[in-house]
Design a protein around this motif. Structure first.
Motif, PDB file in Angstrom:
ATOM      1  N   ASN A  97      32.479  48.702  46.229  1.00 35.68           N
ATOM      2  CA  ASN A  97      33.116  47.497  45.444  1.00 35.68           C
ATOM      3  C   ASN A  97      33.721  48.184  44.154  1.00 35.68           C
ATOM      4  O   ASN A  97      33.696  49.180  43.948  1.00 35.68           O
ATOM      5  N   SER A  98      34.208  47.391  43.333  1.00 38.79           N
ATOM      6  CA  SER A  98      34.931  47.935  42.201  1.00 38.79           C
ATOM      7  C   SER A  98      33.917  48.783  41.230  1.00 38.79           C
ATOM      8  O   SER A  98      34.597  49.612  40.530  1.00 38.79           O
TER       9      SER A  98
ATOM     10  N   LYS B 169      33.912  45.367  50.784  1.00 35.83           N
ATOM     11  CA  LYS B 169      33.347  45.939  49.417  1.00 35.83           C
ATOM     12  C   LYS B 169      31.730  45.872  50.123  1.00 35.83           C
ATOM     13  O   LYS B 169      30.830  46.570  49.195  1.00 35.83           O
TER      14      LYS B 169
END
Length: 214
Positions: free
Chosen positions: A14-15, A96
């Motif tokens: 994920n980010s 993600k």
């Protein structure tokens, strides 16, 4: 299953790139799940072609847009990239919920030897116990898509969260008429598992004859 990565860090794609670095976190993400180990590399054309297929396969089984409840499935990308930049670029458009090992972790290459990965891409399917269900499911995923997950789930005896045990535990009903066939299809010769023994030397080849990266 978490014991395979005991003492290691897995990172969510994920980010924030959240790290799973405790036994409790690893257990929560991996226990009672089928785990796919995806061996690939951004420099491998076959991997580039297969990645969207595997991404859609995973999303259709785990994204609430497609299913009411996510399948008991986890995927760990075991990068065979030559640089961290290649690894990051390859993962950029992947789900993600995918997990991956830090680039500097030598386990990336050790797992390839342990499971006798000889060419890329490869997808090793592991039961919740850590035993091998199939050494390479890439072709099966290409042919059957998400439908093959039901076969794996039954063959691996993954306990569904809504599963109710039969009242007569001495004589449980068969799970389906096709269960014996699935057990036979996905039975792996212990000598070929490479899980507890030493792996063979050398590394995987990219499909098409290129030399692998182990």
């Amino acid at each position: 299953m978490a014991c395979l990565f005991s003492g290691r860090v897995l990172i969510r794609n994920n980010s924030d790139q959240d790290e799973l670095d405790t036994e409790a976190e690893l257990s929560r993400r991996l226990e009672n799940r089928l785990v796919l180990l995806f061996f690939g590399a951004g420099s491998c054309p076959k991997c580039q072609a297969f990645a969207p297929i595997l991404r859609d396969f995973f999303v259709q089984l785990t994204d609430e847009f497609y299913v009411l409840r996510a399948a008991q499935l986890a995927l760990v990308y075991v990068s065979q990239d030559s640089t961290e930049e290649q690894q990051d670029l390859f993962l950029r458009d992947m789900p993600k919920k995918w997990l991956f090992l830090p680039f500097e972790d030598d386990l990336r290459r050790d797992l390839g030897r342990r499971f006798s990965v000889e060419r890329l891409p490869a997808v090793v399917v592991l039961k919740p116990s850590g035993d091998v269900l199939t050494l390479d499911a890439a072709d099966e995923i290409r042919r059957l898509g998400p439908a093959c997950f039901a076969n794996w789930q039954e063959a691996a005896e993954v306990l569904d969260r809504s599963f109710l045990l039969p009242e007569d535990l001495e004589d449980p009903a068969p799970r389906s008429l096709t269960e014996p066939l699935r057990r036979c299809k996905y039975r792996v010769d212990p000598a070929a598992r490479g899980v507890r023994g030493r792996g063979r030397g050398g590394g995987p080849r990219q499909e098409g004859g290129a030399v692998g990266l182990f």
